[in-house]
Design a protein around this motif. Sequence first.
Motif, short mmCIF file in Angstrom:
data_model
loop_
_atom_site.label_atom_id
_atom_site.label_comp_id
_atom_site.label_asym_id
_atom_site.label_seq_id
_atom_site.Cartn_x
_atom_site.Cartn_y
_atom_site.Cartn_z
N LYS A 1 1.67 6.53 9.46
CA LYS A 1 1.13 5.32 9.69
C LYS A 1 2.02 4.20 10.32
CE LYS A 1 -2.64 2.68 7.89
NZ LYS A 1 -3.36 2.26 6.54
N LYS A 2 3.43 4.40 10.04
CA LYS A 2 4.46 3.45 10.33
C LYS A 2 4.53 2.95 11.73
CE LYS A 2 3.81 2.63 7.04
NZ LYS A 2 3.16 1.50 6.53
N ASN B 1 4.22 10.35 1.68
CA ASN B 1 3.91 8.64 1.58
C ASN B 1 5.09 7.66 1.48
OD1 ASN B 1 1.07 9.18 1.62
ND2 ASN B 1 0.76 9.44 -0.57
N SER C 1 4.76 0.67 0.91
CA SER C 1 4.90 -0.42 1.99
C SER C 1 4.58 -1.90 1.67
CB SER C 1 3.98 0.23 3.28
OG SER C 1 4.02 1.50 3.60
N ALA D 1 0.71 -1.31 -0.12
CA ALA D 1 0.09 -0.17 -0.01
C ALA D 1 0.81 1.41 -0.01
CB ALA D 1 -0.96 0.03 1.14
N ASP E 1 1.17 4.28 1.95
CA ASP E 1 0.78 4.72 3.14
C ASP E 1 1.25 6.06 3.67
OD1 ASP E 1 -0.88 2.56 4.00
OD2 ASP E 1 1.03 1.29 4.83
#
Length: 328
Positions: A65-66, A76, A79, A59, A61
């Motif tokens: 978000k990691k 971004n 991932s 995706a 991401d």
Amino acid sequence: MKLKKEAFFYEKLENNRVKCYLCPHGCNIREGNIGICRVRKNDNGKLYTLNYGQITSYAYDPIEKKPLYHFYPGKNIFSIGSFGCNLKCSFCQNWQIAHETPPAQWAKPKDLITLANRNNSIGIAYTYNEPSIWYEFVLETANEAKKNNLKNVLVTNGYIQEEPLKKLLPYIDAMNIDVKSFSNKYYKELCGGELEPVLRTVEIANKSVLVEITTLIVQDENDDLENLEKLFKWISSIDKEIPLHLTRYYPSYKLKNEATKIETIVKAKDIAKKYLDYVYIGNVWGVDRNTYCPNCKALIVDRTTEGKVVDLEGEKCKECGYKINIVN
Ligand code: SF4
């Protein structure tokens, strides 16, 4: 397609056994058997990796978000993940790929470079399942990504031996490392591992890449504030600028404890702030996720919008000149 790829970091023993030196388990594997991680197999006295080039999830991401809050905020990252894990956390949030064998798609490192150059992506994050036991593929892909001026990010449990870690680090730009607790008993009983190798990974990695730490606070398991305070003190003894993410557990996989009380996480954050410059709460709706200057409290990164840097001049706070630990 599957490629039979011989594994790195192993030794041949008598009677066609092999010993794997990739992670601290140091599995001694009989012919035909696999290691604890399920992705390294002894085939006729040679060790092979079973997940080379096998992609189960991908995706674009947001980097947040990691979670990585101090590495290119607002960008971004492409991932990817495979399958397998070398720990056995009873509360695993990704158990479908960590402990099962879901359908996988074959990819070559070069295919991934093309994809990583799209959609405002800064590079590749090796995430979703444990990347250190995907070692050979991660190393090769990260090398290719570096040649193409892309960034490489590991989201890892840190359960890796020193030699493979040191060989991988020159290709890596940032890591989020899980430190699940400061208790070895917790690691042994809930995760099937040991604490010390994880702490060693944090210490070594922090010397050469941007490191952030995540601690999932699990209701009635590792939510003892005294033990958490020991962890915070330890992190500050390594580097008080390491960003810490205290995330809320929700029931998952085998563990049925209720979701962690929000007040416990808030108290833990207040304690952590005594020792560390940057502490964030994760998995809780509506909390403040912004970054502030530890010196003058000016807003540095506003995450109520799109993770846009608002007050940096180079590496410094525009208001007071304090050096901020953000790669941007
Ligand atoms: S990487 Fe896998 S096979 Fe190797 S020591 Fe760790 S768990 Fe065992």
